[in-house]
Design a protein around this motif. Structure first.
Motif, PDB file in Angstrom:
ATOM      1  N   VAL A 156     -34.867  55.960 -26.612  1.00  0.00           N
ATOM      2  CA  VAL A 156     -34.368  56.485 -25.232  1.00  0.00           C
ATOM      3  C   VAL A 156     -35.171  55.840 -23.636  1.00  0.00           C
ATOM      4  N   LEU A 157     -36.566  55.525 -24.144  1.00  0.00           N
ATOM      5  CA  LEU A 157     -37.511  54.425 -23.411  1.00  0.00           C
ATOM      6  C   LEU A 157     -37.281  53.390 -23.538  1.00  0.00           C
ATOM      7  N   ILE A 158     -37.390  52.687 -24.376  1.00  0.00           N
ATOM      8  CA  ILE A 158     -36.969  51.215 -24.753  1.00  0.00           C
ATOM      9  C   ILE A 158     -35.668  50.926 -24.246  1.00  0.00           C
ATOM     10  N   THR A 159     -34.922  52.004 -24.490  1.00  0.00           N
ATOM     11  CA  THR A 159     -33.354  51.161 -24.522  1.00  0.00           C
ATOM     12  C   THR A 159     -33.092  51.889 -22.644  1.00  0.00           C
ATOM     13  N   SER A 160     -33.680  52.453 -22.437  1.00  0.00           N
ATOM     14  CA  SER A 160     -33.737  52.836 -20.883  1.00  0.00           C
ATOM     15  C   SER A 160     -34.460  51.542 -19.708  1.00  0.00           C
ATOM     16  N   SER A 161     -35.241  51.012 -20.365  1.00  0.00           N
ATOM     17  CA  SER A 161     -35.862  49.866 -19.174  1.00  0.00           C
ATOM     18  C   SER A 161     -35.562  48.364 -19.683  1.00  0.00           C
ATOM     19  N   ILE A 162     -34.369  48.688 -21.011  1.00  0.00           N
ATOM     20  CA  ILE A 162     -33.791  47.212 -21.815  1.00  0.00           C
ATOM     21  C   ILE A 162     -32.446  47.177 -20.304  1.00  0.00           C
ATOM     22  N   PHE A 163     -31.945  48.409 -20.355  1.00  0.00           N
ATOM     23  CA  PHE A 163     -30.388  48.864 -19.686  1.00  0.00           C
ATOM     24  C   PHE A 163     -30.580  48.197 -17.865  1.00  0.00           C
ATOM     25  N   ALA A 164     -32.616  49.036 -17.504  1.00  0.00           N
ATOM     26  CA  ALA A 164     -32.385  48.934 -16.074  1.00  0.00           C
ATOM     27  C   ALA A 164     -33.057  47.264 -15.930  1.00  0.00           C
ATOM     28  N   GLY A 165     -32.746  46.317 -17.096  1.00  0.00           N
ATOM     29  CA  GLY A 165     -33.235  45.158 -16.319  1.00  0.00           C
ATOM     30  C   GLY A 165     -31.632  44.349 -16.507  1.00  0.00           C
ATOM     31  N   VAL A 166     -30.567  45.081 -16.920  1.00  0.00           N
ATOM     32  CA  VAL A 166     -29.663  44.490 -16.515  1.00  0.00           C
ATOM     33  C   VAL A 166     -29.150  44.653 -15.382  1.00  0.00           C
ATOM     34  N   SER A 167     -28.535  43.662 -14.775  1.00  0.00           N
ATOM     35  CA  SER A 167     -27.523  44.088 -13.419  1.00  0.00           C
ATOM     36  C   SER A 167     -26.304  44.640 -13.493  1.00  0.00           C
ATOM     37  N   THR A 168     -27.005  45.640 -12.435  1.00  0.00           N
ATOM     38  CA  THR A 168     -25.608  46.263 -12.051  1.00  0.00           C
ATOM     39  C   THR A 168     -24.506  45.709 -11.302  1.00  0.00           C
ATOM     40  N   GLU A 169     -24.624  44.566 -10.884  1.00  0.00           N
ATOM     41  CA  GLU A 169     -23.422  43.767  -9.873  1.00  0.00           C
ATOM     42  C   GLU A 169     -22.645  43.351 -11.241  1.00  0.00           C
ATOM     43  N   LEU A 170     -23.252  43.255 -12.171  1.00  0.00           N
ATOM     44  CA  LEU A 170     -22.579  42.334 -13.394  1.00  0.00           C
ATOM     45  C   LEU A 170     -21.694  42.926 -13.921  1.00  0.00           C
ATOM     46  N   GLU A 171     -21.800  44.685 -13.522  1.00  0.00           N
ATOM     47  CA  GLU A 171     -20.935  45.600 -14.420  1.00  0.00           C
ATOM     48  C   GLU A 171     -20.140  45.637 -13.266  1.00  0.00           C
ATOM     49  N   GLU A 172     -19.955  45.684 -12.246  1.00  0.00           N
ATOM     50  CA  GLU A 172     -19.372  46.172 -10.830  1.00  0.00           C
ATOM     51  C   GLU A 172     -18.287  44.883 -11.004  1.00  0.00           C
ATOM     52  N   ALA A 173     -19.197  43.985 -11.017  1.00  0.00           N
ATOM     53  CA  ALA A 173     -18.240  42.727 -10.977  1.00  0.00           C
ATOM     54  C   ALA A 173     -17.321  42.525 -12.197  1.00  0.00           C
ATOM     55  N   GLY A 174     -17.347  43.026 -13.783  1.00  0.00           N
ATOM     56  CA  GLY A 174     -16.500  43.586 -14.823  1.00  0.00           C
ATOM     57  C   GLY A 174     -14.976  44.127 -14.391  1.00  0.00           C
ATOM     58  N   MET A 175     -16.185  45.432 -13.726  1.00  0.00           N
ATOM     59  CA  MET A 175     -14.644  47.191 -13.045  1.00  0.00           C
ATOM     60  C   MET A 175     -14.122  46.051 -11.898  1.00  0.00           C
ATOM     61  N   VAL A 176     -14.450  45.517 -10.716  1.00  0.00           N
ATOM     62  CA  VAL A 176     -13.810  44.451 -10.032  1.00  0.00           C
ATOM     63  C   VAL A 176     -12.830  44.317 -10.640  1.00  0.00           C
ATOM     64  N   PHE A 177     -12.504  42.695 -11.810  1.00  0.00           N
ATOM     65  CA  PHE A 177     -11.490  42.496 -12.569  1.00  0.00           C
ATOM     66  C   PHE A 177     -10.512  43.462 -12.845  1.00  0.00           C
ATOM     67  N   GLY A 178     -10.795  44.833 -12.954  1.00  0.00           N
ATOM     68  CA  GLY A 178      -9.975  45.295 -14.367  1.00  0.00           C
ATOM     69  C   GLY A 178     -10.168  46.750 -15.420  1.00  0.00           C
ATOM     70  N   LEU A 179     -12.129  46.304 -15.643  1.00  0.00           N
ATOM     71  CA  LEU A 179     -12.527  46.980 -16.956  1.00  0.00           C
ATOM     72  C   LEU A 179     -12.979  48.569 -16.349  1.00  0.00           C
ATOM     73  N   THR A 180     -12.935  49.342 -17.104  1.00  0.00           N
ATOM     74  CA  THR A 180     -13.155  50.533 -16.898  1.00  0.00           C
ATOM     75  C   THR A 180     -14.871  50.590 -17.391  1.00  0.00           C
ATOM     76  N   ARG A 181     -15.934  51.729 -16.757  1.00  0.00           N
ATOM     77  CA  ARG A 181     -16.965  51.520 -16.947  1.00  0.00           C
ATOM     78  C   ARG A 181     -17.554  51.126 -17.835  1.00  0.00           C
ATOM     79  N   LEU A 182     -16.984  52.319 -18.714  1.00  0.00           N
ATOM     80  CA  LEU A 182     -16.590  52.251 -20.661  1.00  0.00           C
ATOM     81  C   LEU A 182     -16.336  50.696 -21.164  1.00  0.00           C
ATOM     82  N   GLY A 183     -15.430  49.959 -20.700  1.00  0.00           N
ATOM     83  CA  GLY A 183     -15.167  48.571 -21.269  1.00  0.00           C
ATOM     84  C   GLY A 183     -16.256  47.473 -20.531  1.00  0.00           C
ATOM     85  N   SER A 184     -16.553  47.446 -18.881  1.00  0.00           N
ATOM     86  CA  SER A 184     -18.165  46.883 -18.114  1.00  0.00           C
ATOM     87  C   SER A 184     -19.187  47.244 -19.984  1.00  0.00           C
TER      88      SER A 184
END
Length: 277
Positions: A156-184
């Motif tokens: 949990v601690l390792i994956t949380s630090s990894i996910f924190a390093g992935v830009s949230t803007e990339l996920e939001e951009a994916g959702m803007v183009f039609g992806l769900t949060r799960l798909g993003s």
């Protein structure tokens, strides 16, 4: 003392430290490998530091006669099950801790770490009783569940630090183009986090592979390799196995783990790069 001398002394101290750490890790591996195949007359000879006569007799005896090969198979199965269960629960938990703000978030993170403060020997008897009632005693699934409880906080601690390093803007951009949060998550976040997840898998594998106490108390006929080696060493005549079996057992123990780490090492380096961005 001028600045150049201070700089040289610092570099010398740094290289001496690195050499000590590397020697501390590498020398036992070299000794286990050499003496695991050496004839007893070589390492009982005080005039010989490096053996010159070798045999595969003792490694073969451990693998095929004393059951170490079955222990290797059981250890690999347990480690893979541990990784699967740890990831099934650890990845969603790590993502939630990294990406969402909720009440008690810091308390939960501290509680995850606090799970490791309870020594397993204290819980040995209740654990065995529980496993007997659940019909999990002497099963590989039971050992894997116990290993999962040990590895999950770190996953949990390792994956949380990894996910924190992935830009949230990339996920939001994916959702803007039609992806769900799960798909993003599956199309953007997860591929970017794969090196870190591979490093978490490596840690979980090594932890499960080396664990001996739980595997020893929960199994009898389906032992993992460390528990099987311990049983072989303890069952030797006089309560102590000959040295040549100890060295052969050490070689058998370290080889699969080193092989796994060798192939996963590049992901560990990539993980540090992602985390430090």
């Amino acid at each position: 003392m001028n600045q150049e001398t201070k700089f040289m002394l610092k570099r010398l101290a740094f290289y001496a430290f690195i050499f000590t750490v590397v020697a501390w890790i590498v020398i036992p591996i070299i000794i286990s490998t050499l003496y695991g195949f050496a004839l007893p007359k070589d390492y009982y000879d005080p005039k010989k530091v490096i053996p010159t006569s070798f045999t595969i007799k003792y490694v073969k005896t451990l693998l095929f006669t004393l059951g170490a090969l079955d222990g290797i198979k059981n250890s690999v199965i347990v480690a893979l099950i541990t990784i699967a269960i740890s990831f099934a629960f650890g990845i969603p938990a790590g993502y939630a801790v990294a990406k969402f703000i909720f009440p008690g978030k810091d308390t939960i993170k501290l509680s995850i770490v606090a799970l490791r403060m309870f020594p397993i020997p204290v819980m040995a008897i209740p654990l065995v009783i529980l496993y007997i009632k659940l019909n999990l005693i002497d099963t590989l699934l039971g050992v894997a569940l116990a290993h999962t409880a040990m590895a999950l906080p770190f996953v949990v601690l390792i994956t949380s630090s990894i996910f924190a390093g992935v830009s949230t803007e990339l996920e939001e951009a994916g959702m803007v183009f039609g992806l769900t949060r799960l798909g993003s998550f599956f199309r953007i976040t997860l591929p970017l986090a794969l090196p870190g997840l591979a490093a978490a898998a490596m840690f979980t594998f090594v932890m499960s592979w080396n664990e001996v106490f739980v595997a020893s108390i929960l199994t009898l006929s389906h032992r993992t390799l460390p528990a099987q080696i311990l049983s072989i060493m303890a069952g030797a005549s006089g309560g102590a196995a000959p040295d040549y079996y100890k060295f052969a057992a050490a070689f058998i123990m370290i080889l699969p783990a080193i092989t796994f780490i060798f192939f996963a090492r590049k992901y560990l380096v990539t993980m540090w790069g992602i985390t430090l961005k």
